[in-house]
Design an enzyme around this catalytic site. Structure first.
Site, mmCIF file in Angstrom:
data_model
loop_
_atom_site.group_PDB
_atom_site.id
_atom_site.type_symbol
_atom_site.label_atom_id
_atom_site.label_comp_id
_atom_site.label_asym_id
_atom_site.label_seq_id
_atom_site.Cartn_x
_atom_site.Cartn_y
_atom_site.Cartn_z
ATOM 1 N N CYS A 59 0.826 -1.215 0.000
ATOM 2 C CA CYS A 59 0.000 0.000 0.000
ATOM 3 C C CYS A 59 0.855 1.258 0.000
ATOM 4 C CB CYS A 59 -0.937 -0.003 1.215
ATOM 5 S SG CYS A 59 -1.930 1.507 1.342
ATOM 6 N N ARG A 62 -0.055 4.797 3.049
ATOM 7 C CA ARG A 62 -0.049 4.527 4.488
ATOM 8 C C ARG A 62 0.262 5.714 5.378
ATOM 9 N NH1 ARG A 62 3.964 -0.336 4.579
ATOM 10 N NH2 ARG A 62 4.305 0.164 2.381
ATOM 11 N N TRP A 233 -9.226 5.709 0.105
ATOM 12 C CA TRP A 233 -9.764 6.340 -1.093
ATOM 13 C C TRP A 233 -8.918 5.894 -2.271
ATOM 14 C CZ3 TRP A 233 -8.183 9.658 3.048
ATOM 15 C CH2 TRP A 233 -6.865 10.108 2.953
ATOM 16 N N GLU A 238 -5.413 3.500 -10.224
ATOM 17 C CA GLU A 238 -6.043 2.187 -10.000
ATOM 18 C C GLU A 238 -7.222 1.997 -10.948
ATOM 19 O OE1 GLU A 238 -6.399 3.028 -5.474
ATOM 20 O OE2 GLU A 238 -6.198 0.853 -5.689
#
Ligand code: ARG
Length: 369
Positions: A59, A62, A233, A238
């Site tokens: 991720c 973070r 979010w 993506e």
């Protein structure tokens, strides 16, 4: 007990106000001896969920791990109750049009009493309808899941490329699942348009605003929370560089390139690259226009390096998987590209327990196309 102790050591080291670890350890040991498991306090659960995010090496987002909102729903004991709380999660994760990182934690597996399972990969995903000519209307990634849902009794949506799939929930692995449609008012969506090309809006594209992963197990101190959907979010890429662009997803690059008048027979016209940029521009523009939270890969790359530095200053390693952290477009134009990372496994974390849903379905892939 060893894994529980390891977690409690982390918890007490980072939460100095929490009191005495020794008495808590005694309590946990007694509960494990008596029941075969133990129960996290709300503070242990909350910190554990946040630390699991902090430890997620894939991720990029973070920096705000500490602000994760934790909804403790461990006492929900029916599939119906889980479905209701999944829908409530989607409502709680959106305040107006701002998205709040949120996790809802359902009951963990206990000896002789398995917790709930959410069969969906995310709380909101679009159906993929397999057509007779082999094509798919919607998201090909969920063609298998869509077929399964219909076999389980789902009537199917109106048949658009963006029909939201129902939630499929069971108590434990073997039990027959409950199907539950997600009410429209719980699904915030953004219609896509382009700042300069009027034809773009006529493509009728849209995407949902909240990515809420529901297929990963939250593991804290030896306890497996198999149902613990969480959301952040979106980062525009993506959607614009993967969901809508990948050849095995919505595969829109040729469509966009054709509208742009690019030569799609020649790789070296860079039609794919140019189509990707325009599609990603449209995603960011549309979310901004709708006032819905979204980040871009340049901002998020910078934030990630701030996070990394903060973690190092706090004396912690920050696990990171280069192949996931680096964005799928313009990689070298972002600072995260130009270095390597420690990719260590830390606990708490999120994990996949592959096969549980497939096993319940007799080995059919539910996410494959
Ligand atoms: N990449 C996934 C998707 O497109 C979502 C993964 C989580 N993303 C996030 N921004 N929290 O749906």
């Amino acid at each position: 007990m060893a894994t529980a102790r390891e977690y409690l050591e982390l918890f007490y080291a980072e939460n100095p106000g929490a009191g005495s670890m020794r008495s808590r350890l005694r309590e946990v040991r007694a509960e494990i001896e008596r029941t075969g498991t133990y129960t996290h306090t709300l503070d242990e659960l909350t910190f554990g969920a946040r630390a699991a995010w902090r430890n997620s090496g894939r991720c990029i987002g973070r920096l705000y791990w500490h602000s994760l909102r934790v909804r403790d729903r461990r006492r929900v004991s029916t599939a119906e109750g889980v479905a209701v709380e999944c829908v409530n999660h989607l409502r709680a994760a959106v305040s107006g049009r701002r998205i709040r990182p949120t996790i809802t934690v359902f009951a963990p597996d206990r000896p002789g009493a398995p917790g709930p399972r959410i069969w969906n990969e995310q709380l909101i995903r679009y159906a993929g309808y397999q057509m007779d000519d082999g094509s798919v209307v919607g998201d090909p990634r969920y063609a298998g899941f869509t077929t399964m849902a219909r076999e389980l009794g789902w009537r199917g949506g109106p048949g658009t490329p963006f029909d939201v799939l129902p939630l499929v929930i069971s108590m434990g692995d073997g039990a027959p699942p409950l199907l539950c449609g997600v009410p429209g008012d719980a699904v915030l969506e953004v219609p896509l348009s382009h700042p300069r090309y009027p034809w773009f809006e006529r493509l009728g594209l849209r995407w949902h605003a909240v990515p809420a992963i529901s297929s990963m197990c939250l593991e804290i101190g030896g306890i497996c929370y198999r149902a613990a959907p969480f959301n952040g979010w979106y980062m525009g890429t993506e959607i614009g560089a993967r969901n809508l662009a990948d050849p095995d997803r919505y595969n829109l690059m040729p469509v966009i390139a054709a509208h742009l008048g690019l030569d799609t027979r020649d790789d070296r016209s860079l039609w794919r690259d140019r189509a990707l940029v325009e599609l990603n521009l449209a995603v960011l523009h549309s979310f901004d226009r709708a006032g819905v939270t979204v980040t871009d890969h340049h901002t998020e790359s910078r934030r990630f390096l701030v996070h990394l530095e903060r973690e190092e200053r706090a004396g912690r390693v920050c696990p990171a998987d280069w192949s996931w952290i680096v964005p799928p477009i313009s990689a070298s134009a972002t600072p995260v590209f130009h270095r390597y990372y420690d990719d260590v496994e830390l606990s708490p974390n999120f994990a996949y327990h592959p096969g549980s849903v497939e096993r319940a379905l007799g080995r059919r892939s539910v996410t494959g196309g």
